[in-house]
Write a protein that holds these residues in place. Structure first.
Motif, PDB file in Angstrom:
ATOM      1  N   GLU A  82      45.733 -30.488 -57.690  1.00 48.32           N
ATOM      2  CA  GLU A  82      44.832 -30.908 -57.715  1.00 48.32           C
ATOM      3  C   GLU A  82      43.826 -31.470 -58.455  1.00 48.32           C
ATOM      4  OE1 GLU A  82      40.724 -29.823 -55.335  1.00 48.32           O
ATOM      5  OE2 GLU A  82      42.757 -30.255 -53.918  1.00 48.32           O
ATOM      6  N   ARG A  83      43.917 -30.503 -59.805  1.00 47.65           N
ATOM      7  CA  ARG A  83      43.243 -31.145 -60.842  1.00 47.65           C
ATOM      8  C   ARG A  83      43.300 -31.982 -61.984  1.00 47.65           C
ATOM      9  NH1 ARG A  83      43.146 -25.281 -62.653  1.00 47.65           N
ATOM     10  NH2 ARG A  83      41.209 -24.492 -62.638  1.00 47.65           N
ATOM     11  N   ILE A  84      44.565 -32.115 -61.763  1.00 55.10           N
ATOM     12  CA  ILE A  84      45.326 -33.320 -61.790  1.00 55.10           C
ATOM     13  C   ILE A  84      44.855 -34.680 -61.575  1.00 55.10           C
ATOM     14  CG2 ILE A  84      48.078 -34.704 -62.750  1.00 55.10           C
ATOM     15  CD1 ILE A  84      48.463 -31.718 -63.852  1.00 55.10           C
ATOM     16  N   PHE A  85      45.391 -34.286 -60.325  1.00 61.00           N
ATOM     17  CA  PHE A  85      44.677 -35.741 -59.461  1.00 61.00           C
ATOM     18  C   PHE A  85      43.574 -36.184 -59.370  1.00 61.00           C
ATOM     19  CE2 PHE A  85      48.455 -34.884 -56.385  1.00 61.00           C
ATOM     20  CZ  PHE A  85      49.481 -34.976 -57.146  1.00 61.00           C
ATOM     21  N   ALA A  86      42.403 -35.549 -59.181  1.00 62.32           N
ATOM     22  CA  ALA A  86      41.062 -35.398 -59.422  1.00 62.32           C
ATOM     23  C   ALA A  86      40.967 -35.933 -60.949  1.00 62.32           C
ATOM     24  CB  ALA A  86      40.302 -34.555 -59.197  1.00 62.32           C
ATOM     25  N   TYR A  87      41.280 -35.669 -61.826  1.00 63.33           N
ATOM     26  CA  TYR A  87      41.199 -36.118 -62.995  1.00 63.33           C
ATOM     27  C   TYR A  87      41.860 -37.516 -63.384  1.00 63.33           C
ATOM     28  CZ  TYR A  87      41.869 -37.105 -68.527  1.00 63.33           C
ATOM     29  OH  TYR A  87      41.768 -37.403 -69.541  1.00 63.33           O
ATOM     30  N   ARG A  88      42.813 -38.107 -62.677  1.00 62.85           N
ATOM     31  CA  ARG A  88      42.602 -39.457 -62.654  1.00 62.85           C
ATOM     32  C   ARG A  88      41.838 -39.829 -61.675  1.00 62.85           C
ATOM     33  NH1 ARG A  88      49.572 -38.799 -60.722  1.00 62.85           N
ATOM     34  NH2 ARG A  88      49.917 -38.118 -63.489  1.00 62.85           N
ATOM     35  N   ALA A  89      41.241 -40.104 -60.462  1.00 63.62           N
ATOM     36  CA  ALA A  89      40.518 -40.306 -60.152  1.00 63.62           C
ATOM     37  C   ALA A  89      38.698 -40.680 -60.485  1.00 63.62           C
ATOM     38  CB  ALA A  89      40.308 -39.100 -59.052  1.00 63.62           C
ATOM     39  N   LEU A  90      38.771 -39.243 -61.754  1.00 60.83           N
ATOM     40  CA  LEU A  90      37.592 -39.637 -62.399  1.00 60.83           C
ATOM     41  C   LEU A  90      37.340 -40.406 -63.849  1.00 60.83           C
ATOM     42  CD1 LEU A  90      35.034 -38.389 -63.954  1.00 60.83           C
ATOM     43  CD2 LEU A  90      36.181 -37.277 -65.150  1.00 60.83           C
ATOM     44  N   ARG A  91      39.168 -40.367 -64.471  1.00 59.52           N
ATOM     45  CA  ARG A  91      38.784 -41.844 -65.085  1.00 59.52           C
ATOM     46  C   ARG A  91      39.130 -43.294 -64.315  1.00 59.52           C
ATOM     47  NH1 ARG A  91      42.422 -39.729 -69.747  1.00 59.52           N
ATOM     48  NH2 ARG A  91      42.316 -41.919 -70.528  1.00 59.52           N
ATOM     49  N   PHE A  92      39.482 -43.119 -63.021  1.00 56.78           N
ATOM     50  CA  PHE A  92      40.199 -44.822 -62.804  1.00 56.78           C
ATOM     51  C   PHE A  92      38.916 -45.128 -62.419  1.00 56.78           C
ATOM     52  CE2 PHE A  92      44.422 -43.453 -60.917  1.00 56.78           C
ATOM     53  CZ  PHE A  92      45.100 -43.687 -61.856  1.00 56.78           C
ATOM     54  N   SER A  93      38.492 -43.954 -61.838  1.00 59.68           N
ATOM     55  CA  SER A  93      36.400 -44.714 -61.087  1.00 59.68           C
ATOM     56  C   SER A  93      35.364 -45.034 -62.313  1.00 59.68           C
ATOM     57  CB  SER A  93      35.746 -42.825 -59.799  1.00 59.68           C
ATOM     58  OG  SER A  93      35.242 -42.746 -61.149  1.00 59.68           O
ATOM     59  N   ARG A  94      35.908 -44.531 -63.617  1.00 62.02           N
ATOM     60  CA  ARG A  94      34.873 -45.183 -64.483  1.00 62.02           C
ATOM     61  C   ARG A  94      35.669 -46.396 -65.043  1.00 62.02           C
ATOM     62  NH1 ARG A  94      32.451 -41.967 -62.160  1.00 62.02           N
ATOM     63  NH2 ARG A  94      31.402 -39.065 -63.621  1.00 62.02           N
ATOM     64  N   ASN A  95      37.078 -46.300 -64.382  1.00 59.19           N
ATOM     65  CA  ASN A  95      37.504 -48.182 -65.458  1.00 59.19           C
ATOM     66  C   ASN A  95      38.330 -47.669 -66.784  1.00 59.19           C
ATOM     67  OD1 ASN A  95      37.486 -50.540 -63.837  1.00 59.19           O
ATOM     68  ND2 ASN A  95      36.170 -51.469 -65.652  1.00 59.19           N
ATOM     69  N   ASP A  96      37.944 -46.571 -66.425  1.00 59.98           N
ATOM     70  CA  ASP A  96      39.367 -46.278 -67.525  1.00 59.98           C
ATOM     71  C   ASP A  96      40.631 -46.417 -66.714  1.00 59.98           C
ATOM     72  OD1 ASP A  96      40.893 -45.096 -69.822  1.00 59.98           O
ATOM     73  OD2 ASP A  96      39.840 -43.163 -70.013  1.00 59.98           O
TER      74      ASP A  96
END
Length: 168
Positions: free
Chosen positions: A69-83
């Protein structure tokens, strides 16, 4: 809105199919309620139980859920910030090998999940539709932030089933 096929790696179909809700925020909220109730029912004497040789203990499964979950949420954060920086995969077996689950109580593992899930809920509650539909690359695969939220909920549901079938 649900993630559309093609906005996430096909191997996550199973997890996403387990989620009944059509909005990520309600999916994660309902999943949280379901999983916390389930965690409260776990017998402490099963904490070190593994159903077969070379299988994880119950505590290790719970730590795996939290790590993923930590890893998936981190990915979601990065993706949502257009990284668009490609993010590496992770080896769940190596994570568990070095998690020191034997030194932890079942309650400490449950408390850690609660903390991580609270942060996940906060993240997804803050994202609008534009942010949710932004894409990134994780484990060499394109995925949206929205799909990551559904994957988190589905991954947890998957492991509830595994625990019920093999640990209880």
């Amino acid at each position: 809105m649900r993630p559309e096929t093609g906005t996430y790696p096909q191997y996550f179909d199973h997890y996403i199919a387990l989620v009944e809700e059509n909005e990520v925020q309600s999916a994660l909220k309902n999943n949280t309620d379901e999983f916390l109730k389930f965690l409260d029912s776990l017998p402490a004497e099963k904490a070190e139980f593994a159903y077969a040789k070379d299988k994880w203990t119950l505590k290790e499964v719970l730590l795996h859920i939290t790590d993923a979950e930590r890893i998936f949420a981190y990915r979601a954060l990065r993706f949502s910030r257009n990284d668009t920086t490609p993010l590496p995969s992770f080896d769940e077996n190596e994570f568990i090998e070095f998690a020191n689950s034997g030194k932890r109580s079942l309650q400490s593992v449950i408390d850690e999940f609660k903390t991580v899930r609270s942060a996940t809920l906060s993240l997804f509650n803050s994202l609008d539709n534009d942010e949710l539909t932004r894409k990134g690359i994780g484990s060499s695969q394109t995925c949206t932030a929205l799909a990551m939220g559904f994957i988190i909920a589905g991954h947890t549901k998957h492991h509830i089933k595994v625990i019920k079938e093999n640990y209880l």
